[in-house]
Design a protein around this motif. Structure first.
Motif, short mmCIF file in Angstrom:
data_model
loop_
_atom_site.label_atom_id
_atom_site.label_comp_id
_atom_site.label_asym_id
_atom_site.label_seq_id
_atom_site.Cartn_x
_atom_site.Cartn_y
_atom_site.Cartn_z
N ILE A 242 0.70 -1.27 0.03
CA ILE A 242 0.31 0.15 0.04
C ILE A 242 0.56 0.66 0.13
O ILE A 242 0.70 2.18 -0.23
N GLY A 243 1.59 1.27 0.68
CA GLY A 243 2.70 2.45 0.66
C GLY A 243 2.46 3.60 1.38
O GLY A 243 2.73 3.98 0.28
N LEU A 244 2.00 4.08 2.16
CA LEU A 244 1.47 5.63 2.99
C LEU A 244 2.25 6.01 3.57
O LEU A 244 3.06 5.49 3.80
N ASP A 245 2.71 7.39 3.18
CA ASP A 245 3.67 8.14 4.03
C ASP A 245 2.85 9.39 4.14
O ASP A 245 2.99 10.28 3.35
N SER A 246 1.93 9.60 5.30
CA SER A 246 0.92 10.48 5.81
C SER A 246 0.29 10.63 4.88
O SER A 246 -0.53 11.75 4.74
N GLU A 247 -0.57 9.48 4.53
CA GLU A 247 -1.38 10.24 3.76
C GLU A 247 -2.85 8.94 4.10
O GLU A 247 -2.51 8.67 4.82
N TYR A 248 -3.54 9.71 3.20
CA TYR A 248 -4.89 8.62 3.92
C TYR A 248 -5.41 7.79 2.53
O TYR A 248 -5.02 8.91 1.35
N TYR A 249 -5.37 6.22 2.47
CA TYR A 249 -6.13 5.25 1.42
C TYR A 249 -6.95 5.47 1.37
O TYR A 249 -8.60 4.89 2.09
N ARG A 256 -5.57 8.36 -3.33
CA ARG A 256 -4.44 8.99 -1.78
C ARG A 256 -4.72 10.04 -1.67
O ARG A 256 -4.45 11.18 -2.48
N THR A 257 -4.74 10.42 -0.38
CA THR A 257 -4.29 11.77 -0.06
C THR A 257 -3.58 12.47 1.03
O THR A 257 -3.47 11.79 2.17
N ASP A 258 -3.05 13.41 0.46
CA ASP A 258 -2.49 13.86 1.78
C ASP A 258 -2.49 14.30 3.12
O ASP A 258 -3.55 15.26 3.37
N LEU A 259 -2.08 13.86 4.43
CA LEU A 259 -2.41 14.50 5.34
C LEU A 259 -1.84 15.40 6.32
O LEU A 259 -1.68 16.31 7.18
N VAL A 260 -0.43 15.91 5.39
CA VAL A 260 0.09 16.67 6.37
C VAL A 260 -0.72 17.78 6.09
O VAL A 260 -0.74 18.87 7.66
N SER A 261 -1.63 18.13 4.83
CA SER A 261 -2.34 19.76 4.97
C SER A 261 -3.48 19.33 6.19
O SER A 261 -4.00 20.05 6.85
N HIS A 262 -3.80 18.53 5.89
CA HIS A 262 -5.10 18.34 7.50
C HIS A 262 -4.86 18.11 9.10
O HIS A 262 -5.41 18.99 9.26
N VAL A 263 -3.18 17.95 9.19
CA VAL A 263 -2.89 18.15 10.66
C VAL A 263 -2.51 19.23 10.34
O VAL A 263 -2.92 20.45 11.47
N THR A 264 -2.51 20.32 9.41
CA THR A 264 -1.56 21.66 9.69
C THR A 264 -2.91 22.26 10.28
O THR A 264 -3.28 23.12 10.77
N LEU A 285 -3.48 12.51 17.68
CA LEU A 285 -3.67 12.21 16.99
C LEU A 285 -2.77 12.96 15.49
O LEU A 285 -2.80 11.78 14.56
N GLY A 286 -2.20 14.05 15.75
CA GLY A 286 -1.87 14.76 14.70
C GLY A 286 -0.41 13.51 14.78
O GLY A 286 0.09 13.61 13.77
N VAL A 287 0.12 13.35 16.26
CA VAL A 287 1.39 12.72 16.02
C VAL A 287 1.01 11.28 15.69
O VAL A 287 2.11 10.44 15.19
N CYS A 288 -0.09 10.44 15.46
CA CYS A 288 -0.31 9.46 14.74
C CYS A 288 -0.30 9.21 13.40
O CYS A 288 0.26 7.75 12.75
N ILE A 289 -1.28 10.36 12.92
CA ILE A 289 -0.90 11.05 11.61
C ILE A 289 0.28 10.48 10.97
O ILE A 289 0.91 10.17 9.95
N SER A 297 8.18 17.72 5.59
CA SER A 297 7.49 18.72 6.08
C SER A 297 6.28 18.49 6.91
O SER A 297 5.69 18.62 7.95
N ALA A 298 6.16 16.93 7.51
CA ALA A 298 5.65 15.87 7.95
C ALA A 298 6.68 15.89 9.32
O ALA A 298 6.02 16.08 10.59
N ASN A 299 7.41 16.11 8.89
CA ASN A 299 8.94 15.87 10.47
C ASN A 299 8.48 17.06 10.65
O ASN A 299 9.10 17.30 12.20
N GLU A 300 9.19 18.15 9.65
CA GLU A 300 9.32 19.09 10.62
C GLU A 300 7.31 19.97 11.60
O GLU A 300 7.07 20.35 12.43
N LEU A 301 6.59 19.35 11.07
CA LEU A 301 4.89 19.71 11.78
C LEU A 301 5.02 18.70 13.29
O LEU A 301 4.72 18.96 14.01
N LEU A 302 5.71 17.40 12.46
CA LEU A 302 5.55 16.43 14.23
C LEU A 302 6.51 17.10 15.23
O LEU A 302 5.74 17.13 16.19
#
Length: 478
Positions: A242-249, A256-264, A285-289, A297-302
């Motif tokens: 499936i190969g997801l990277d902070s994404e929603y399937y 696939r939907t990028d979840l970084v913008s959702h967490v932001t 919940l943002g940490v889990c995502i 960008s995801a690591n900086e947000l984390l």
């Protein structure tokens, strides 16, 4: 409008005419472009608008759910700030025309096409699509095609379709004959994975809606709880095929939907909250995502979220939690003695009624579930260790400072007694000398006592029981 006379015996359908155009009845969920149900060559030659209908039919035989979509030239022209280009009511269209084209004639615009769209005879015979009694509304009085009573299939009074349909109507959604045919499933407010309703509170932080474009005018539109998607390996960072990277399937359309913008977005919504518990729940919940992502960008947000949680746990004022200039000091303050920040990640343990193909090959243990359980367990241990160490530190701090103060007082007394001895102010010099020698002996004993107490620098566990009992009143059981 003129109505053609027809003979009921031949089974034909009446063909209303407007502006010389024959209005052909259409099927439920049908869509098209141009006349007779959408403008053409407006505002510029070659501009063709699109239209779409839903399923509900009024007693007069026309569709209640009727949508109008901007032509391509207006979507990127800068004349609108709308993120969605559909209108679900005449009122919404009027407002847009008046805003984008102040000098336009609204009456001429609506006279160029037919707003009412007649339904096919088969749709009129379908009791599920037609309302029991909807009076015929004259065109001059009809300003909103969705003013009739609407109900959610799931019985949710807070359904998005009921709250936002007049001002910001959604784009048309793809036809779905799988989940959307279930009697109590509403695509607007039900999770595609657990079938329970979603909650739009706090900016809808706990669900994600798939807005992948299926064609030029419709999207997938199915939603899912973030927690459900995480436990089904359909969100976050997931390896394997499936190969997801902070994404929603999306299980429905495979998009696939990028979840970084959702967490932001949900992080910004936290800034306006005044409940520490709610803020911590959303941030966890943002940490889990974001955890495990390879995206910069995801690591900086984390990191930013982890700093906010650290400040939250330290009792920092809510206004100061979001100040990024304090990030470095917050990190050093929280991890100066114990390394990494301990984050409590809450996971829901209730089973959900989700049936996926992966269940066939599932075992009694799942990597993501077990890893989250272990992480929570380790976090709890580290929290308990931190509390115990903080308690020991405060105990050692109080005792050492008390001993230091006592020694300082002895040194002051010794200085005074030595000064008296030098000036010979006492009638009995021998007694004064004896007092000075006794004070020196006492100071040496207290200095030795302080040296013994300083052994706690190696930790209470490496300090002898005799010292802990004598100087810290701490008895250690065998």
């Amino acid at each position: 409008m003129k109505i053609d006379i027809y003979d009921e015996s031949d089974g034909s359908t009446p063909r209303p005419k407007e502006n010389g155009c024959s209005l052909k009845p259409v099927s439920p969920d049908e869509s098209g472009e141009g006349l007779p149900y959408a403008p053409v060559n407006w505002p510029n030659p070659g501009d063709t608008w699109r239209w779409k209908v839903g399923k509900r039919v009024s007693g007069a035989g026309h569709y209640l759910d009727r949508y109008l979509y901007l032509p391509k030239s207006l979507r990127n022209s800068g004349l609108t700030t709308r993120k969605k280009y559909g209108f679900a009511s005449k009122l919404a269209v009027e407002r847009y025309i008046q805003t984008a084209f102040p000098g336009a004639n609204i009456n001429e615009f609506f006279a160029s096409f037919s707003w009412r769209i007649p339904a096919q005879k088969s749709s009129l015979a379908n009791g599920t699509a037609r309302l029991k009694h909807v009076p015929c509304i004259p065109p001059s009085e009809e300003s909103d095609s969705q003013s009739d009573t609407v109900c959610c299939k799931a019985g949710n009074k807070m359904c998005n379709s009921l709250l936002e349909q007049s001002e910001n109507p959604p784009l048309a959604v793809m036809e779905c004959d799988i989940c959307c045919t279930e009697p109590k499933f509403c695509r607007d407010c039900c999770c595609i994975l657990c079938c329970k309703t979603i909650n739009s509170s706090y900016g809808g932080y706990d669900y994600i809606r798939c807005e992948a474009m299926m064609d030029e005018s419709c999207i997938c539109g199915h939603a899912a709880h973030i927690d459900c998607a995480l436990r089904c390996y359909m969100a976050g960072t997931v390896g394997g095929s499936i190969g997801l990277d902070s994404e929603y399937y999306c299980r429905r359309c495979d998009a696939r939907t990028d979840l970084v913008s959702h967490v932001t977005r949900i992080l910004h919504s936290c800034e306006s909250l005044d409940s520490r518990d709610d803020i911590e729940k959303i941030l966890n919940l943002g940490v889990c995502i974001l955890r495990g992502s390879q995206k910069t960008s995801a690591n900086e947000l984390l990191k930013r979220i982890e700093v906010a949680i650290a400040k939250l746990k330290c009792g920092t004022c809510l206004e100061d939690i979001w100040k990024e200039e304090d990030n470095i000091s917050a990190i050093s303050m929280d991890v100066s003695h114990h390394g990494n920040t301990a984050l409590e990640v809450t996971t829901c343990q209730e089973p959900i009624g989700v049936r996926t193909s992966s269940e066939v090959m599932s075992t009694s243990f799942h990597y993501r579930t077990e890893s989250q359980k272990l992480e929570v367990e380790i976090d709890q241990v580290l929290q308990a260790l931190r509390k115990s160490q903080e308690s020991e530190f405060r105990m050692a701090e109080d005792s050492l400072h008390a001993q230091k103060n006592y020694l300082c007082n002895l040194y002051q007394q010794l200085e005074k007694e030595k000064s008296d001895l030098v000036r010979c102010t006492s009638p009995d010099p021998d007694a004064l000398l004896s007092t000075v020698l006794s004070r020196v002996k006492q100071i040496k004993g207290e200095v030795k006592k302080l040296k013994d107490m300083e052994e706690v620098a190696n930790g209470f566990g490496k300090t002898s029981r005799a010292i802990l009992k004598e100087h810290f009143s701490l008895e250690i059981e065998e």
